[in-house]
Design a protein around this motif. Sequence first.
Motif, PDB file in Angstrom:
ATOM      1  N   LEU A  56       0.556  -1.034  -0.155  1.00  0.00           N
ATOM      2  CA  LEU A  56       0.293   0.054   0.331  1.00  0.00           C
ATOM      3  C   LEU A  56       0.947   1.108   0.112  1.00  0.00           C
ATOM      4  CD1 LEU A  56      -3.004   0.066   0.119  1.00  0.00           C
ATOM      5  CD2 LEU A  56      -2.758   0.527   2.000  1.00  0.00           C
ATOM      6  N   GLN A  57       0.841   1.978  -0.240  1.00  0.00           N
ATOM      7  CA  GLN A  57       1.699   3.796  -0.950  1.00  0.00           C
ATOM      8  C   GLN A  57       0.336   4.857  -0.236  1.00  0.00           C
ATOM      9  OE1 GLN A  57       3.174   3.870  -4.894  1.00  0.00           O
ATOM     10  NE2 GLN A  57       4.408   1.914  -4.698  1.00  0.00           N
ATOM     11  N   ILE A  58       1.348   5.269  -0.267  1.00  0.00           N
ATOM     12  CA  ILE A  58       0.672   7.513   0.268  1.00  0.00           C
ATOM     13  C   ILE A  58      -0.258   7.302  -1.250  1.00  0.00           C
ATOM     14  CG2 ILE A  58       1.067   9.957   0.532  1.00  0.00           C
ATOM     15  CD1 ILE A  58       3.257   8.489   3.151  1.00  0.00           C
ATOM     16  N   ASP A  59      -0.842   8.084  -0.898  1.00  0.00           N
ATOM     17  CA  ASP A  59      -2.010   8.304  -2.441  1.00  0.00           C
ATOM     18  C   ASP A  59      -2.618   7.508  -2.837  1.00  0.00           C
ATOM     19  OD1 ASP A  59      -1.566  11.486  -1.774  1.00  0.00           O
ATOM     20  OD2 ASP A  59       0.425  11.458  -3.252  1.00  0.00           O
ATOM     21  N   ASP A  60      -2.502   6.190  -2.691  1.00  0.00           N
ATOM     22  CA  ASP A  60      -3.893   5.235  -2.851  1.00  0.00           C
ATOM     23  C   ASP A  60      -4.729   5.666  -2.542  1.00  0.00           C
ATOM     24  OD1 ASP A  60      -1.704   3.924  -4.570  1.00  0.00           O
ATOM     25  OD2 ASP A  60      -1.567   1.746  -2.830  1.00  0.00           O
ATOM     26  N   GLU A  61      -6.239   5.598  -4.222  1.00  0.00           N
ATOM     27  CA  GLU A  61      -7.444   6.098  -3.909  1.00  0.00           C
ATOM     28  C   GLU A  61      -8.107   4.700  -3.815  1.00  0.00           C
ATOM     29  OE1 GLU A  61      -8.574   8.624  -6.461  1.00  0.00           O
ATOM     30  OE2 GLU A  61      -7.619  10.241  -5.905  1.00  0.00           O
ATOM     31  N   ILE A  62      -8.965   4.483  -2.713  1.00  0.00           N
ATOM     32  CA  ILE A  62      -8.902   2.763  -1.953  1.00  0.00           C
ATOM     33  C   ILE A  62     -10.507   2.541  -2.601  1.00  0.00           C
ATOM     34  CG2 ILE A  62      -9.840   1.287  -0.133  1.00  0.00           C
ATOM     35  CD1 ILE A  62      -8.400   2.781   2.033  1.00  0.00           C
ATOM     36  N   VAL A  63     -10.787   1.832  -3.951  1.00  0.00           N
ATOM     37  CA  VAL A  63     -12.015   1.609  -4.310  1.00  0.00           C
ATOM     38  C   VAL A  63     -12.827   0.055  -4.020  1.00  0.00           C
ATOM     39  CG1 VAL A  63     -13.041   0.943  -6.244  1.00  0.00           C
ATOM     40  CG2 VAL A  63     -10.906   1.736  -6.387  1.00  0.00           C
ATOM     41  N   GLU A  64     -11.765  -0.851  -2.895  1.00  0.00           N
ATOM     42  CA  GLU A  64     -12.436  -1.717  -2.343  1.00  0.00           C
ATOM     43  C   GLU A  64     -12.170  -2.020  -1.674  1.00  0.00           C
ATOM     44  OE1 GLU A  64     -15.015  -4.797  -5.864  1.00  0.00           O
ATOM     45  OE2 GLU A  64     -12.770  -4.630  -5.445  1.00  0.00           O
ATOM     46  N   PHE A  65     -12.387  -2.278   0.204  1.00  0.00           N
ATOM     47  CA  PHE A  65     -11.090  -2.303   1.185  1.00  0.00           C
ATOM     48  C   PHE A  65     -12.562  -3.570   1.584  1.00  0.00           C
ATOM     49  CE2 PHE A  65      -9.579  -3.140   5.159  1.00  0.00           C
ATOM     50  CZ  PHE A  65      -8.272  -2.284   4.879  1.00  0.00           C
ATOM     51  N   ASN A  69     -21.403   0.689  -0.366  1.00  0.00           N
ATOM     52  CA  ASN A  69     -21.925   0.716   1.450  1.00  0.00           C
ATOM     53  C   ASN A  69     -20.737   2.070   2.095  1.00  0.00           C
ATOM     54  OD1 ASN A  69     -19.561  -0.795   1.051  1.00  0.00           O
ATOM     55  ND2 ASN A  69     -20.446  -2.882   1.184  1.00  0.00           N
ATOM     56  N   PHE A  70     -20.280   2.399   1.274  1.00  0.00           N
ATOM     57  CA  PHE A  70     -18.777   3.124   2.514  1.00  0.00           C
ATOM     58  C   PHE A  70     -20.190   4.389   3.436  1.00  0.00           C
ATOM     59  CE2 PHE A  70     -16.168   6.201   3.253  1.00  0.00           C
ATOM     60  CZ  PHE A  70     -15.367   6.369   4.095  1.00  0.00           C
ATOM     61  N   GLN A  71     -19.830   4.412   4.731  1.00  0.00           N
ATOM     62  CA  GLN A  71     -20.751   5.356   4.778  1.00  0.00           C
ATOM     63  C   GLN A  71     -19.364   5.870   5.759  1.00  0.00           C
ATOM     64  OE1 GLN A  71     -23.474   2.617   6.379  1.00  0.00           O
ATOM     65  NE2 GLN A  71     -24.361   3.095   4.673  1.00  0.00           N
ATOM     66  N   ASN A  72     -19.267   5.976   6.815  1.00  0.00           N
ATOM     67  CA  ASN A  72     -17.471   6.397   7.185  1.00  0.00           C
ATOM     68  C   ASN A  72     -16.297   4.939   7.811  1.00  0.00           C
ATOM     69  OD1 ASN A  72     -18.741   4.854   9.367  1.00  0.00           O
ATOM     70  ND2 ASN A  72     -20.061   5.974  10.683  1.00  0.00           N
ATOM     71  N   LEU A  73     -15.138   5.760   8.072  1.00  0.00           N
ATOM     72  CA  LEU A  73     -14.681   5.272   8.490  1.00  0.00           C
ATOM     73  C   LEU A  73     -14.502   3.557   9.364  1.00  0.00           C
ATOM     74  CD1 LEU A  73     -11.838   7.795   8.323  1.00  0.00           C
ATOM     75  CD2 LEU A  73     -12.136   5.908   6.668  1.00  0.00           C
TER      76      LEU A  73
END
Length: 175
Positions: A105-114, A121-125
Amino acid sequence: LPSQQKGVGMNEPLVDAEGFPRDDIDLYQVRTARHNIICLQNDHKALMKQVEEALHQLHAREKEKHAKDEAEALAEAMSQNQSLPQAFAKVNAVTPGSPASLSGLQIDDEIVEFGSVNVNNFQNLQNIATVVQHSEGRPLSVTVIRSGKKVHVGLTPKRWAGKGLLGCNIIPLQR
């Protein structure tokens, strides 16, 4: 032609001024030679036609292939741009030696699926935190967008020297 020295080629007359066969040449030999030459010329023409057709086909195929390759490359570029899924969060810190850093994983990677969390379905962290807690010691599939390309990363949340189970910081993206 064998009788060329007597001035007889492919087109000279074989009869004299009065229409009688010339007696200074071997008529049979001249006619046979002319016949053989004409046959060879016809064979040559037919072969050249085959060669020409084969070349046309070859170039047509090459052109088609080139056009297809270009179309495919274009389609791929288009689908790359369109099919880049929506990211919902971004990595803004990765601690060296952490599970996140070891996974690539790298800084500035934009997460599409975790894991099971995605843009729909993402509401918050807290969603990510829950997935991480339930997956301790088990690999999670994480998909990120890195410099315009989709990248898949296998991330296993686990206890390590630092705090948390990942060792990275994730912030939600405002869209």
